[in-house]
Design an enzyme around this catalytic site. Sequence first.
Site, PDB file in Angstrom:
ATOM      1  N   SER A 106       0.808  -1.216   0.000  1.00  0.00           N
ATOM      2  CA  SER A 106       0.000   0.000   0.000  1.00  0.00           C
ATOM      3  C   SER A 106       0.852   1.283   0.000  1.00  0.00           C
ATOM      4  O   SER A 106       0.600   2.221  -0.773  1.00  0.00           O
ATOM      5  CB  SER A 106      -0.927  -0.036   1.212  1.00  0.00           C
ATOM      6  OG  SER A 106      -1.349   1.227   1.551  1.00  0.00           O
ATOM      7  N   ASP A 150       8.426  -3.695  -3.422  1.00  0.00           N
ATOM      8  CA  ASP A 150       7.103  -3.060  -3.457  1.00  0.00           C
ATOM      9  C   ASP A 150       7.039  -1.981  -4.537  1.00  0.00           C
ATOM     10  O   ASP A 150       6.040  -1.871  -5.255  1.00  0.00           O
ATOM     11  CB  ASP A 150       6.735  -2.473  -2.093  1.00  0.00           C
ATOM     12  CG  ASP A 150       6.334  -3.559  -1.106  1.00  0.00           C
ATOM     13  OD1 ASP A 150       6.463  -4.752  -1.468  1.00  0.00           O
ATOM     14  OD2 ASP A 150       5.904  -3.236   0.013  1.00  0.00           O
TER      15      ASP A 150
HETATM   16  O1  PMV Z   1       4.942  -7.952   4.556  1.00  0.00           O
HETATM   17  P1  PMV Z   1       5.310  -8.026   3.117  1.00  0.00           P
HETATM   18  O2  PMV Z   1       4.307  -8.650   2.214  1.00  0.00           O
HETATM   19  O3  PMV Z   1       5.886  -6.767   2.531  1.00  0.00           O
HETATM   20  O4  PMV Z   1       6.450  -9.120   2.967  1.00  0.00           O
HETATM   21  C1  PMV Z   1       7.497  -9.322   3.810  1.00  0.00           C
HETATM   22  C2  PMV Z   1       8.364 -10.362   3.174  1.00  0.00           C
HETATM   23  C3  PMV Z   1       9.414 -10.932   4.098  1.00  0.00           C
HETATM   24  O5  PMV Z   1      10.127 -11.902   3.340  1.00  0.00           O
HETATM   25  C4  PMV Z   1       8.805 -11.603   5.295  1.00  0.00           C
HETATM   26  C5  PMV Z   1      10.367  -9.857   4.591  1.00  0.00           C
HETATM   27  C6  PMV Z   1      11.297  -9.292   3.539  1.00  0.00           C
HETATM   28  O6  PMV Z   1      11.880  -8.225   3.813  1.00  0.00           O
HETATM   29  O7  PMV Z   1      11.500  -9.893   2.473  1.00  0.00           O
END
Ligand code: PMV
Length: 314
Positions: A106, A150
Amino acid sequence: MKTVSNPAVGTAHGKIILMGEHSVVYGEPAIAVPFPSVSVMATLTEKSGSITIESDYFTGELDQAPHSLDNLKAAVQVTCEALGQSASGFHMHIQSTIPPERGMGSSAAVAAAVIRSLYVHFHRDLDREQLLRLVNVSETIAHGNPSGLDAWMTSGEIPVYFQKEKPFEPLPLQMNAYLVVADTGQKGQTKDTVRDVSRLEQLYSEEARRIIRRLGALAEQAKVAIQEKNPVQLGECMKKAHSQLMTLTVSNAHLDRLVAAALYAGALGAKLTGGGRGGCMIALAADRMAAEKIAAALEHASAEQTWIHSLGGD
Ligand code: PMV
């Protein structure tokens, strides 16, 4: 006289980690997909004076916005600097269907939409590289040290296979299947679960490392299943990954209940997605009818919201 587009619109969408969360922190591969079923739109209109915003969380002067909107403030600041424009003279309306703190990206999506709207407003071209750079700078100001995933996923259309410190590899995904996504309604606990996995890794390094390697191998098998357009195989990988993630203690009762409900309703596979202990889970369905049945079962098992996303086979 400066030329501006009025109003100017920028959009971005959500992301889902398909395979490899947590193990990716230890250098194993992971796969993420763009998730256009949830999106954010920033609409910018010219007005005199300081910047005002309207959003679900806050309406008023941007300067007075709460910390939860630091990403938005940072995006406006770094973009106006990059454009050589003063940060004033517009109103910004943010409309988002991406639930916050569910691992759907988001924050990066809001930044990407805002940055795009500013470039449209000032009639300037924005290439992907510059967009990613600005989103990552604003994410760094707002939250620390983003992996870049992201930013990439919320502004792009193609799934990626990725490993720490290596460039993202596009992984086209087009198969006769549907992804059902369910929100537990609880915030994801990425910070806590990443810390706890690291403690496990220090205390029980051999066992923890074995699970981490297993998760990496499952992500690798999932990549092959995607390339071979084999949903049954992909579903198997997802099921196995969820049980390894349970062993790593990053699931919780709600996620486990939703995974069980999806499998009972006929899903080819199901697992938590993202940081865990809240946030979202995903299930794979063979066709639309199966997807609708699974989504209904998930809602019955108290999912707050569900989405059905075609993986492009139809
Ligand atoms: O919380 P999200 O969907 O942004 O994912 C975190 C992913 C992890 O592998 C748990 C942490 C990371 O930094 O890669």
